[in-house]
Design an enzyme around this catalytic site. Structure first.
Site, PDB file in Angstrom:
ATOM      1  N   GLU A  63      34.853  48.743  82.438  1.00 26.58           N
ATOM      2  CA  GLU A  63      34.509  47.631  83.032  1.00 26.58           C
ATOM      3  C   GLU A  63      33.488  47.205  82.652  1.00 26.58           C
ATOM      4  O   GLU A  63      32.692  47.678  82.210  1.00 26.58           O
ATOM      5  CB  GLU A  63      34.519  47.855  84.702  1.00 26.58           C
ATOM      6  CG  GLU A  63      34.532  46.798  85.693  1.00 26.58           C
ATOM      7  CD  GLU A  63      35.642  45.765  85.335  1.00 26.58           C
ATOM      8  OE1 GLU A  63      35.632  44.643  84.670  1.00 26.58           O
ATOM      9  OE2 GLU A  63      36.880  46.093  85.899  1.00 26.58           O
TER      10      GLU A  63
ATOM     11  N   CYS B  46      41.733  45.848  86.600  1.00 24.42           N
ATOM     12  CA  CYS B  46      41.564  46.966  85.656  1.00 24.42           C
ATOM     13  C   CYS B  46      42.616  46.704  84.361  1.00 24.42           C
ATOM     14  O   CYS B  46      43.764  46.310  84.426  1.00 24.42           O
ATOM     15  CB  CYS B  46      42.301  48.135  86.212  1.00 24.42           C
ATOM     16  SG  CYS B  46      42.394  49.664  85.069  1.00 24.42           S
TER      17      CYS B  46
END
Length: 214
Positions: free
Chosen positions: A105, A2
């Site tokens: 993402e 992340c």
């Protein structure tokens, strides 16, 4: 992994959602694309002061570090190895909530990664949530102090395995009822995969379709 999040809610919304004082958020500004590698200050709630939302830097700097360069390697912390890594093993009880309303993402569309598709990952209705995190305070040679954090990651669930199809990792997003137990030091192993919230993935920007709810 992340490395890019977003937090677009106003500070009054943070106050209402987390029932915490916002007097430490005078410098808070909503951020649509929050890059870890810029080491930004974002809203957190710590175990030490759970009634206050504060701004800490992304990229944990252990108290023993000689300089800030280590934060390039401590933006995330794998939950499976917290007790093995020098940067984290002594601070596994330094718990914090890292406040956000989404993260990004990239899905590789070919083997080399030259073609990628970006996704925004949120809760339903883009509600505020908290990543599980660890924090620490580092003192510089001039005695200035810097508060910083790392986001805990775990094995990807079904949805995130389809998107983060190379590393197959995802951040630990806490269920609302588990935010207090996390802060109070509940065994972190309870938050490993298959622990997960319901997540929605929206492809950006060319394809606004949504991938399921898991």
């Amino acid at each position: 992994m992340c490395y890019q999040t977003k937090i677009l809610k106003q500070k009054e919304e943070l106050l209402e959602r987390f029932n915490a004082a916002i007097d430490a958020l005078n410098d808070y500004e909503p951020i649509e694309f929050c890059s870890a590698f810029e080491y930004p200050k974002t809203p957190v709630i710590t175990k030490e002061d759970p009634a206050k939302i504060q701004l800490f830097n992304w990229g944990l700097i252990p108290s023993w570090s000689k300089n800030v360069s280590i934060r390039n390697y401590t933006l995330n912390a794998r939950i499976e190895t917290l007790n093995e890594k020098k940067s984290f093993k002594d601070i596994v009880q330094n718990r914090c909530l890292i406040i956000a309303d989404g993260f990004y993402e990239w899905q590789w569309r070919n083997k080399s990664g030259s073609k990628k598709e970006k996704y925004l990952i949120t809760l339903p209705n883009e509600e505020l949530f908290a990543f599980a995190g660890l924090y620490t305070q580092w003192t510089n040679f001039d005695n200035t102090k810097l508060n910083s954090y790392t986001i805990i990651t775990t094995q990807a669930n079904k949805l995130m395995s389809e998107i983060h199809n190379t590393k197959q990792r995802m951040p630990v997003i806490l269920k609302k009822e588990d935010e207090k137990p996390w802060l109070q030091g509940e065994d972190y192993n309870a938050f490993k995969f298959p622990y997960s919230c319901d997540l929605i993935a929206t492809a950006l920007p060319e394809n606004p379709s949504q991938l399921g709810l898991f």
